[in-house]
Design a protein around this motif. Sequence first.
Motif, PDB file in Angstrom:
ATOM      1  N   THR A 184       0.793  -1.240   0.000  1.00 14.36           N
ATOM      2  CA  THR A 184       0.000   0.000   0.000  1.00 14.36           C
ATOM      3  C   THR A 184       0.822   1.285   0.000  1.00 14.36           C
ATOM      4  OG1 THR A 184      -0.119   0.028   2.432  1.00 14.36           O
ATOM      5  CG2 THR A 184      -1.853  -1.163   1.239  1.00 14.36           C
ATOM      6  N   GLU A 185       2.147   1.202   0.160  1.00 13.53           N
ATOM      7  CA  GLU A 185       2.952   2.408   0.289  1.00 13.53           C
ATOM      8  C   GLU A 185       3.950   2.558  -0.871  1.00 13.53           C
ATOM      9  OE1 GLU A 185       2.777   4.934   2.545  1.00 13.53           O
ATOM     10  OE2 GLU A 185       0.916   3.933   3.123  1.00 13.53           O
ATOM     11  N   PRO A 186       3.556   3.225  -1.971  1.00 12.95           N
ATOM     12  CA  PRO A 186       4.470   3.407  -3.113  1.00 12.95           C
ATOM     13  C   PRO A 186       5.740   4.169  -2.750  1.00 12.95           C
ATOM     14  CG  PRO A 186       2.206   3.959  -3.714  1.00 12.95           C
ATOM     15  CD  PRO A 186       2.226   3.778  -2.235  1.00 12.95           C
ATOM     16  N   VAL A 187       5.635   5.124  -1.831  1.00 15.86           N
ATOM     17  CA  VAL A 187       6.814   5.882  -1.422  1.00 15.86           C
ATOM     18  C   VAL A 187       7.841   4.947  -0.790  1.00 15.86           C
ATOM     19  CG1 VAL A 187       7.673   7.656   0.154  1.00 15.86           C
ATOM     20  CG2 VAL A 187       5.557   8.036  -1.134  1.00 15.86           C
ATOM     21  N   LEU A 188       7.385   4.112   0.119  1.00 16.83           N
ATOM     22  CA  LEU A 188       8.282   3.158   0.761  1.00 16.83           C
ATOM     23  C   LEU A 188       8.834   2.171  -0.258  1.00 16.83           C
ATOM     24  CD1 LEU A 188       9.530   1.994   3.336  1.00 16.83           C
ATOM     25  CD2 LEU A 188       7.441   0.676   3.676  1.00 16.83           C
ATOM     26  N   ASP A 189       7.993   1.722  -1.186  1.00 14.92           N
ATOM     27  CA  ASP A 189       8.448   0.774  -2.198  1.00 14.92           C
ATOM     28  C   ASP A 189       9.557   1.361  -3.065  1.00 14.92           C
ATOM     29  OD1 ASP A 189       6.715  -1.177  -1.344  1.00 14.92           O
ATOM     30  OD2 ASP A 189       5.123  -0.631  -2.745  1.00 14.92           O
ATOM     31  N   LEU A 190       9.418   2.651  -3.439  1.00 18.38           N
ATOM     32  CA  LEU A 190      10.448   3.286  -4.257  1.00 18.38           C
ATOM     33  C   LEU A 190      11.772   3.366  -3.507  1.00 18.38           C
ATOM     34  CD1 LEU A 190       8.525   6.186  -6.043  1.00 18.38           C
ATOM     35  CD2 LEU A 190       9.801   4.335  -7.149  1.00 18.38           C
ATOM     36  N   MET A 191      11.710   3.760  -2.254  1.00 19.28           N
ATOM     37  CA  MET A 191      12.929   3.858  -1.458  1.00 19.28           C
ATOM     38  C   MET A 191      13.550   2.476  -1.231  1.00 19.28           C
ATOM     39  SD  MET A 191      13.563   6.939  -1.065  1.00 19.28           S
ATOM     40  CE  MET A 191      12.658   8.422  -1.536  1.00 19.28           C
ATOM     41  N   CYS A 192      12.699   1.504  -0.921  1.00 18.10           N
ATOM     42  CA  CYS A 192      13.195   0.145  -0.710  1.00 18.10           C
ATOM     43  C   CYS A 192      13.768  -0.428  -2.003  1.00 18.10           C
ATOM     44  CB  CYS A 192      12.085  -0.753  -0.181  1.00 18.10           C
ATOM     45  SG  CYS A 192      11.572  -0.380   1.501  1.00 18.10           S
ATOM     46  N   PHE A 193      13.141  -0.100  -3.118  1.00 15.86           N
ATOM     47  CA  PHE A 193      13.649  -0.580  -4.406  1.00 15.86           C
ATOM     48  C   PHE A 193      15.036  -0.020  -4.680  1.00 15.86           C
ATOM     49  CE2 PHE A 193      13.996  -0.179  -9.085  1.00 15.86           C
ATOM     50  CZ  PHE A 193      13.995  -1.538  -9.403  1.00 15.86           C
ATOM     51  N   TYR A 194      15.244   1.241  -4.301  1.00 19.22           N
ATOM     52  CA  TYR A 194      16.568   1.844  -4.505  1.00 19.22           C
ATOM     53  C   TYR A 194      17.607   1.171  -3.598  1.00 19.22           C
ATOM     54  CZ  TYR A 194      19.660   5.656  -5.937  1.00 19.22           C
ATOM     55  OH  TYR A 194      20.669   6.392  -6.491  1.00 19.22           O
ATOM     56  N   VAL A 195      17.249   0.985  -2.319  1.00 18.31           N
ATOM     57  CA  VAL A 195      18.152   0.280  -1.403  1.00 18.31           C
ATOM     58  C   VAL A 195      18.416  -1.132  -1.918  1.00 18.31           C
ATOM     59  CG1 VAL A 195      18.402  -0.647   0.928  1.00 18.31           C
ATOM     60  CG2 VAL A 195      17.452   1.639   0.598  1.00 18.31           C
ATOM     61  N   CYS A 196      17.357  -1.791  -2.396  1.00 15.75           N
ATOM     62  CA  CYS A 196      17.472  -3.147  -2.934  1.00 15.75           C
ATOM     63  C   CYS A 196      18.420  -3.181  -4.117  1.00 15.75           C
ATOM     64  CB  CYS A 196      16.088  -3.659  -3.334  1.00 15.75           C
ATOM     65  SG  CYS A 196      16.088  -5.251  -4.171  1.00 15.75           S
ATOM     66  N   LEU A 197      18.329  -2.165  -4.993  1.00 14.54           N
ATOM     67  CA  LEU A 197      19.212  -2.116  -6.161  1.00 14.54           C
ATOM     68  C   LEU A 197      20.673  -2.009  -5.745  1.00 14.54           C
ATOM     69  CD1 LEU A 197      19.666  -1.799  -9.253  1.00 14.54           C
ATOM     70  CD2 LEU A 197      19.470   0.674  -8.893  1.00 14.54           C
ATOM     71  N   LEU A 218       4.332  14.353  -2.841  1.00 15.38           N
ATOM     72  CA  LEU A 218       4.243  12.982  -3.328  1.00 15.38           C
ATOM     73  C   LEU A 218       3.756  12.042  -2.232  1.00 15.38           C
ATOM     74  CD1 LEU A 218       7.526  12.759  -5.445  1.00 15.38           C
ATOM     75  CD2 LEU A 218       5.187  12.680  -6.318  1.00 15.38           C
ATOM     76  N   ARG A 219       4.230  12.270  -1.004  1.00 24.11           N
ATOM     77  CA  ARG A 219       3.770  11.422   0.101  1.00 24.11           C
ATOM     78  C   ARG A 219       2.282  11.615   0.360  1.00 24.11           C
ATOM     79  NH1 ARG A 219       5.750  12.852   4.846  1.00 24.11           N
ATOM     80  NH2 ARG A 219       7.062  14.604   4.230  1.00 24.11           N
ATOM     81  N   ALA A 220       1.842  12.873   0.254  1.00 19.53           N
ATOM     82  CA  ALA A 220       0.415  13.152   0.463  1.00 19.53           C
ATOM     83  C   ALA A 220      -0.439  12.513  -0.622  1.00 19.53           C
ATOM     84  CB  ALA A 220       0.193  14.659   0.483  1.00 19.53           C
ATOM     85  N   LYS A 221       0.104  12.435  -1.836  1.00 17.52           N
ATOM     86  CA  LYS A 221      -0.671  11.904  -2.954  1.00 17.52           C
ATOM     87  C   LYS A 221      -0.585  10.385  -3.058  1.00 17.52           C
ATOM     88  CE  LYS A 221      -1.353  12.503  -7.938  1.00 17.52           C
ATOM     89  NZ  LYS A 221      -0.920  13.232  -9.151  1.00 17.52           N
ATOM     90  N   ALA A 252      13.989  14.011  -6.703  1.00 15.66           N
ATOM     91  CA  ALA A 252      12.554  14.249  -6.848  1.00 15.66           C
ATOM     92  C   ALA A 252      11.879  14.310  -5.491  1.00 15.66           C
ATOM     93  CB  ALA A 252      11.927  13.155  -7.708  1.00 15.66           C
ATOM     94  N   PHE A 253      12.262  13.402  -4.584  1.00 16.64           N
ATOM     95  CA  PHE A 253      11.627  13.396  -3.273  1.00 16.64           C
ATOM     96  C   PHE A 253      12.119  14.552  -2.407  1.00 16.64           C
ATOM     97  CE2 PHE A 253      10.115   9.228  -4.380  1.00 16.64           C
ATOM     98  CZ  PHE A 253       8.929   9.130  -3.681  1.00 16.64           C
ATOM     99  N   TYR A 254      13.334  15.018  -2.638  1.00 16.43           N
ATOM    100  CA  TYR A 254      13.826  16.162  -1.866  1.00 16.43           C
ATOM    101  C   TYR A 254      12.991  17.406  -2.158  1.00 16.43           C
ATOM    102  CZ  TYR A 254      16.953  19.696   0.061  1.00 16.43           C
ATOM    103  OH  TYR A 254      17.469  20.746   0.787  1.00 16.43           O
ATOM    104  N   TYR A 255      12.664  17.627  -3.434  1.00 23.18           N
ATOM    105  CA  TYR A 255      11.926  18.830  -3.823  1.00 23.18           C
ATOM    106  C   TYR A 255      10.410  18.657  -3.760  1.00 23.18           C
ATOM    107  CZ  TYR A 255      16.387  20.733  -5.384  1.00 23.18           C
ATOM    108  OH  TYR A 255      17.678  21.204  -5.419  1.00 23.18           O
ATOM    109  N   SER A 314       4.235  10.087   9.337  1.00 20.63           N
ATOM    110  CA  SER A 314       5.386  10.853   9.804  1.00 20.63           C
ATOM    111  C   SER A 314       5.083  11.531  11.136  1.00 20.63           C
ATOM    112  CB  SER A 314       5.780  11.908   8.767  1.00 20.63           C
ATOM    113  OG  SER A 314       4.786  12.908   8.674  1.00 20.63           O
ATOM    114  N   ALA A 315       6.132  12.176  11.699  1.00 23.18           N
ATOM    115  CA  ALA A 315       5.957  12.887  12.968  1.00 23.18           C
ATOM    116  C   ALA A 315       4.974  14.032  12.830  1.00 23.18           C
ATOM    117  CB  ALA A 315       7.317  13.407  13.444  1.00 23.18           C
ATOM    118  N   ASP A 316       4.919  14.650  11.654  1.00 24.67           N
ATOM    119  CA  ASP A 316       3.993  15.771  11.452  1.00 24.67           C
ATOM    120  C   ASP A 316       2.542  15.342  11.629  1.00 24.67           C
ATOM    121  OD1 ASP A 316       6.079  17.450  10.950  1.00 24.67           O
ATOM    122  OD2 ASP A 316       6.015  17.215   8.780  1.00 24.67           O
ATOM    123  N   ALA A 317       2.257  14.077  11.295  1.00 21.40           N
ATOM    124  CA  ALA A 317       0.880  13.598  11.396  1.00 21.40           C
ATOM    125  C   ALA A 317       0.413  13.506  12.843  1.00 21.40           C
ATOM    126  CB  ALA A 317       0.747  12.228  10.736  1.00 21.40           C
TER     127      ALA A 317
END
Length: 607
Positions: A394-407, A593-596, A585-588, A603-606
Motif C-alpha cells: 500500500t505504500e508506493p513511497v516506501l516501495d520506491l525507497m526500498c527498491f533503490y536500497v534493494c538495487l 508525493l507522500r500526500a498523494k 525528486a523526493f527532496y523537492y 510521519s511525525a507531522d501527522a
Amino acid sequence: MPNDELQSIDSYEEQFPQSYVPEPAAYDGAGNGDQASSNLKLVPTETAKSLQDMGLTSEVPIPDINAPTGTTAKNAIFPEEYTLETPTGLVPVATLHSIGRTATAISRTRTRQMDRQDASSSSEEKNDEEAEEELPAHIDKDVEFVTFVTNDPENPHNWPVWVRWSYTILMSMLVIAVAYGSACITGGLFTVEEKFHVSEEVSILSCSLMVIGFSLGPLIWSPVSDLYGRRVAYIVSLGLYVIFNIPCALAKNIGTLLVCRFLCGVWSSSGLCLVGGSIADMFPAETRGRAIAFFAYAPYCGPVFGPLVNGFIATSTRRMDLIFWVNMAFAGVMWIIVGLIPETYAPVILKKRARRLRLELSNPKIMTEQEAQGMSVGEMVRDCLLRPLYFAVTEPVLDLMCFYVCLIYSLLYAFFFAYPVIFGKLYGYKDNIIGLMFIPILIGASGALATTSWCESRYVALTHRRKPVPEDRLLGAMIGAPFAAIALWILGATSYKHIIWVGPASSGLAFGYGMVLIYYSLNNYIIDCYAMYASSALATKVFLRSAGGAAFPLFTNQMYDRLGLQWASWLLAFISTAMILIPFAFYYYGKALRAKLSKKDYSADAM
C-alpha cells in the motif's frame, strides 16, 4: 535538627509526595509464623508539577524508534518512560491522568494477573473485577510506571562516551561478521562444484539462500528482542549460527549444505536486524546519527571480505570445509564478545528493575507500560509480519525507497560474480587475485563515513534553525546516487583487455562511496517518513533488500556471458542512472508525493 535542613525536607516531601507501601511482613521469634507487625515504607513518586517541569504535556509524543513493538502512539500514554530520567524513578498513572494522559484503550488483564500473584481476592472482589471487565478498558490508575532516575548508571545513555563507542565498533564488527558469512563461499565456488559435482548455478545458491534467510530471521528475533532483550536474542541466535556452520563444513551432499546455509541466514540475521537498535539504545536521538553511520557501513563492507579472504583459502587449499571453519571461528569470536556486552534495551532493563521493586516493596502495581499493556501473539504477528507486508502493498513511497536500497545491495552482490567473469576472462586471474580487486570498494565506503559525519552535522544545524522534515534526510543520497551510476559506467568502459586492470578495479571506489551514502540517507528517510511504525517500515526494507541480494547472483554470470562485459555493466548503469532522480525528486516534491501516493501520513507531522 537545623531549620534549613527541616525546610529542605519539607520542600522535598511537598514536591514528591510519598505513598505508603507495605513491606514484607515481620514474624515473631516463636517460630509459629504469626505476623508480629506489618511495616510501611515511604516511597516518593512524581507529581503533576514535577512532570510538567520536565516538559510533559497532555500531548502524547511519538514513541522512540526503539520503543517495544505494539507500543504505538495509539495506545501509549507514557512513551517517554524509556528515555526520560526522573528524580524518583516512579510515575503514577493517576498523575499522568491528571496532566491529560488518559487516551488509551488497553486491557487491565496484566495488572490483575500481577495482583493475583501477590494477594488472594475474595469472591466478592472477583465478582467486582468480572463486572469491571465489561467497562471500557483503561490502565489501572494505581499502577506506577518505572523510569530511570537522574544520572542513572544503568541507563545506556549515561555510559562513558568511550564505552558506548567501543560497543558501537564491536556491534558493527558483528554486522561485518554476519555479512562476511553470507559471501564467504563466493571466494571459492569452485570448491562446492568440485566436492558435490554440481553446476555453478547450484553452487551460487549457497550464497543466495543465506541472504534469503536474512529476510525471514527478523520475524523471530525482533519479537524475542522486544520481550527478553537484545542480549538474549544475540546469545541464542549467534550460538545457533556458530553451531550450524559445522554441518556446512562437514556436509556430505549439496542438499545438506543448502539447507544449513539457509538456516545460518535465519540465525545470524539478528546481527543485521538488531544491531542498529542496539547502537540507537546507547545514544540519544540527537546524537545517534554518527554512530548509526557505522552500522550503514558494516552490512555493505562485510560481504567484500568474503571473496577477499576466501579467495586465498580456496586457491591454496581447494577445501570447501576450511572456508566454513574460518567463518565459524570469526562468528564464534563475535558471539563471545557480543554476549559479554551488557543489555542496552531500556524496556527490558526497566522491566528487571520493576520486578525487583515489586519484591522489595511488596507492591504489585509497579511495572513498565509494556507490562501494563501486555503483548498478545496476534499483536506480534500483526506488527512483525502483517504490517510490513501491508506497507509493501500500500505504500508506493516506501516501495520506491526500498527498491533503490534493494538495487544498491543487489549490485554489491552482483559485483561478487561480475568481477570473476571480468578479471578471469580479461586477465586470467584466479580467485585469490580477484579478491584483491574488491579493496577499492572498502576504500570508497570508508571515505563515505567522513561524508556521513558532515551530512549529520548539516542536519543537526538545520534542526536549530527550523523544524526538520523527512526530506532533509536525503542529502546523503543526493550526493551518493551519481557515484553508484558512475561506477558502473566506468566498469563497462574499462572492461577491455588492452586496458590495465586498475581501470575496472577503480570502479569500486565510486561504488563503495555511493552505496554507503545512499543506504545511510534512505534508512533515515524511511524512519522519519514512517515514524509511527518505523520498525515495520524497516522490516519491509530488509525483506525487499535481501530478496534482491539473493536474486541478482543467480543471473549475473549469464547476463555477462550473453550481453558481453561492457553492455552488461552498462545495462545496470542505465538503471542506476535513472534511479538518481529518486532522491532529488523526493527532496523537492517529497511532501506532495507522500500526500498523494501514501495511503496515510505516518510521519511525525501527522502526530
